[in-house]
Design a protein around this motif. Structure first.
Motif, mmCIF file in Angstrom:
data_model
loop_
_atom_site.group_PDB
_atom_site.id
_atom_site.type_symbol
_atom_site.label_atom_id
_atom_site.label_comp_id
_atom_site.label_asym_id
_atom_site.label_seq_id
_atom_site.Cartn_x
_atom_site.Cartn_y
_atom_site.Cartn_z
ATOM 1 N N TYR A 197 0.951 -1.029 0.084
ATOM 2 C CA TYR A 197 0.199 0.173 -0.078
ATOM 3 C C TYR A 197 1.043 1.359 -0.075
ATOM 4 N N ALA A 198 1.898 1.277 0.778
ATOM 5 C CA ALA A 198 2.816 2.381 0.526
ATOM 6 C C ALA A 198 3.544 2.760 -0.661
ATOM 7 N N VAL A 199 3.675 1.585 -1.653
ATOM 8 C CA VAL A 199 3.889 1.768 -3.295
ATOM 9 C C VAL A 199 2.826 2.378 -3.768
ATOM 10 N N ALA A 200 1.745 1.524 -3.613
ATOM 11 C CA ALA A 200 0.542 1.961 -4.097
ATOM 12 C C ALA A 200 0.316 3.760 -4.098
ATOM 13 N N GLY A 201 0.526 4.262 -2.781
ATOM 14 C CA GLY A 201 0.233 5.744 -2.497
ATOM 15 C C GLY A 201 1.338 6.334 -3.226
ATOM 16 N N GLY A 202 2.657 5.739 -3.134
ATOM 17 C CA GLY A 202 3.667 6.404 -4.078
ATOM 18 C C GLY A 202 3.402 6.582 -5.462
ATOM 19 N N VAL A 203 2.969 5.680 -6.119
ATOM 20 C CA VAL A 203 2.564 5.779 -7.405
ATOM 21 C C VAL A 203 1.419 6.548 -7.962
ATOM 22 N N GLY A 204 0.459 6.551 -6.956
ATOM 23 C CA GLY A 204 -0.756 7.440 -7.189
ATOM 24 C C GLY A 204 -0.250 8.884 -6.853
ATOM 25 N N ALA A 205 0.728 9.181 -5.907
ATOM 26 C CA ALA A 205 1.009 10.486 -5.741
ATOM 27 C C ALA A 205 1.955 11.066 -6.883
ATOM 28 N N LEU A 206 2.902 10.170 -7.364
ATOM 29 C CA LEU A 206 3.810 10.243 -8.562
ATOM 30 C C LEU A 206 3.089 10.861 -9.723
ATOM 31 N N LEU A 207 2.011 9.994 -10.217
ATOM 32 C CA LEU A 207 0.953 10.122 -11.161
ATOM 33 C C LEU A 207 0.367 11.546 -11.024
ATOM 34 N N GLY A 208 -0.140 11.931 -9.847
ATOM 35 C CA GLY A 208 -0.736 13.131 -9.646
ATOM 36 C C GLY A 208 0.331 14.359 -9.949
ATOM 37 N N TRP A 209 1.560 14.295 -9.230
ATOM 38 C CA TRP A 209 2.392 15.396 -9.268
ATOM 39 C C TRP A 209 2.869 15.394 -10.680
ATOM 40 N N MET A 210 2.962 14.293 -11.618
ATOM 41 C CA MET A 210 3.363 14.551 -12.812
ATOM 42 C C MET A 210 2.166 15.037 -13.705
ATOM 43 N N TRP A 211 1.015 14.877 -13.356
ATOM 44 C CA TRP A 211 0.128 15.613 -14.117
ATOM 45 C C TRP A 211 -0.059 17.247 -13.818
#
Length: 441
Positions: A44-58
């Motif tokens: 779940y930590a990785v999932a949060g990191g991936v989601g945050a990374l996608l949001g910040w990239m956007w």
């Protein structure tokens, strides 16, 4: 003595390693698999990191790359859903395979039904991105709220990982995961709509004062909008977050189906009933209420009603109904969630085959919430543009004359189309009544 100390240390070690295992608090008598909360927490930590990374990239790529990303998300979502459906069938997850296959089919039908609207939709999104790009402070607000959401997800994932690792039966686990998912969805919706109010207030002020550098622009408008959103308007935001997302999604689907039914009167009658029911709900629950909340400080229901009456009295409702920007942004949000869920599900599959769907689906929700916090800044700009156009079209003309002309032309075309359709329906009704009278004679 040494033996007793070794045994005691072994027991303490087992208790320490099992400190997060919530199954010891249940009365279920099932076979223990030795899975612990801390086994799933890193996923779940990785999932949060991936989601945050996608949001910040956007947010970082706002501009022309963002428009290309939205176009790609519209076309890639159907394929992505179909591929996940195949993978679910391959993993013997029949129910989820059918669910994703159905979602892929509905997505394909929806895109086909609104394909002629996408050019105008992309134009509106391009102008909204242009507005957000000129206000870098609203992007910083989104960054802060994404960080707050990540902190909450750290606590939320603690409970979720414990449920997934527990020794309860699958039915009990799924019910608990449903409750946790609803809580995460509502929390995410509240944060998204809080950002919506803040950004809407900023965009409205920029448009009404003819630029952020105008002399008449209030001092520190962002701080005032933030303070207002998290204090006075927080109750209205929480209330509206319960209903607006579900009603909007249902409205998009019904509108897409309704436009492609043709002359099937029985099906058209059923869909029209649902359409008018949803339209009644939209009158009291719509995203444009958040602009009224940000600017005038009204309650949610009154704001939603006033916004919708404003659209209907000015005819702008025809333009709002034609625009699919909300659906396109939702597609981008779902793609972000699917990528997050795929990463978490793939890692889970390497360790526990029977937990892939549980972890993947909850991780997908995490990704959607985080990417949605990034998408909402553009959606807020879209809603503010429509409210300003309905209240005073000259506000849009001063900001972008070419865009004003394109909006006005599209609105004229939509009103003509509605008038022609109304005349056609009236003519058909008169013909039918005349035919029945002739037959009765």
């Amino acid at each position: 003595m040494v033996v007793k100390l070794c045994c005691l240390s072994h027991v303490i070690g087992e208790m320490f390693s099992d400190r997060f295992n919530i199954s010891r608090y249940t009365n279920q008598k099932v076979e223990t698999k030795g899975e612990l909360t801390e086994d799933y927490w890193p996923i779940y930590a990785v999932a949060g990191g991936v989601g945050a990374l996608l949001g910040w990239m956007w947010l970082l790529l706002l501009g022309s790359p963002a428009n290309q990303m939205l176009k790609i998300s519209v076309h890639i979502l159907t394929t992505y859903l179909a591929v996940i459906s195949v993978l679910c069938f391959w993993c013997d997850q029949f129910f989820w395979g059918v669910a994703f296959a159905t979602a892929a089919a509905l997505q394909f039908l929806y895109v086909i039904s609104v394909i002629d609207r996408l050019s105008f939709t992309m134009l509106v999104l391009q102008k909204a991105v242009k507005m957000v790009w000129s206000l870098p402070e609203v992007k910083r607000v989104a960054y802060v709220f994404m960080a707050v959401m990540l902190l909450w997800m750290g606590i939320w994932s603690f409970g979720t990982a414990g449920v997934v690792a527990s020794d309860m039966d699958d039915g009990g686990r799924w019910w608990l995961l449903l409750v946790l998912s609803v809580s995460l969805f509502w929390t995410g919706a509240v944060l998204c709509n809080t950002v919506h109010v803040i950004v809407s207030g900023m965009v409205f002020l920029v448009l009404i004062h003819d630029g952020r550098d105008s002399v008449s622009m209030p001092h520190n408008p962002l701080v005032k909008s933030l303070r207002y959103a998290v204090t006075t308007s927080l109750g209205s935001i929480c209330y509206g977050s319960l209903f607006t997302a579900a009603i909007r999604t249902l409205r998009w689907e019904i509108r897409g189906i309704r436009s492609k039914i043709g002359n099937n009167e029985c099906l058209l009658c059923c869909v029209d009933f649902l359409f008018h029911l949803v339209e009644t709900l939209v009158r009291f629950f719509n995203k444009y209420a958040y602009v009224q909340i940000a600017v005038y400080g009204k309650g949610f229901n009154r704001s939603a009603r006033d916004a919708w009456e404003l659209f209907q009295s000015t005819g702008v409702e025809a333009l709002v109904a034609y625009d699919c920007s909300g659906a396109v942004l939702l597609m981008g949000t779902i793609v972000g969630g699917l990528i997050t869920g795929t990463c978490a599900g793939a890692w889970t599959y390497t360790k526990w085959h029977d937990r892939v769907v549980m972890v993947g689906s909850t991780a997908m929700l995490m990704g959607m919430v985080l990417v949605g916090l990034a998408m909402v800044v553009v959606e807020s700009a879209v809603t503010s543009i429509y409210i300003c156009y309905a209240e005073d079209p000259l506000l849009i003309h001063r900001w972008d004359a070419e865009f004003f002309n394109q909006m006005s032309e599209t609105l004229h075309q939509r009103l003509q189309y509605r008038s022609a359709r109304a005349r056609e329906v009236l003519t058909n009704n008169r013909f039918d009544s005349h035919t029945q009278e002739s037959l009765s004679v």
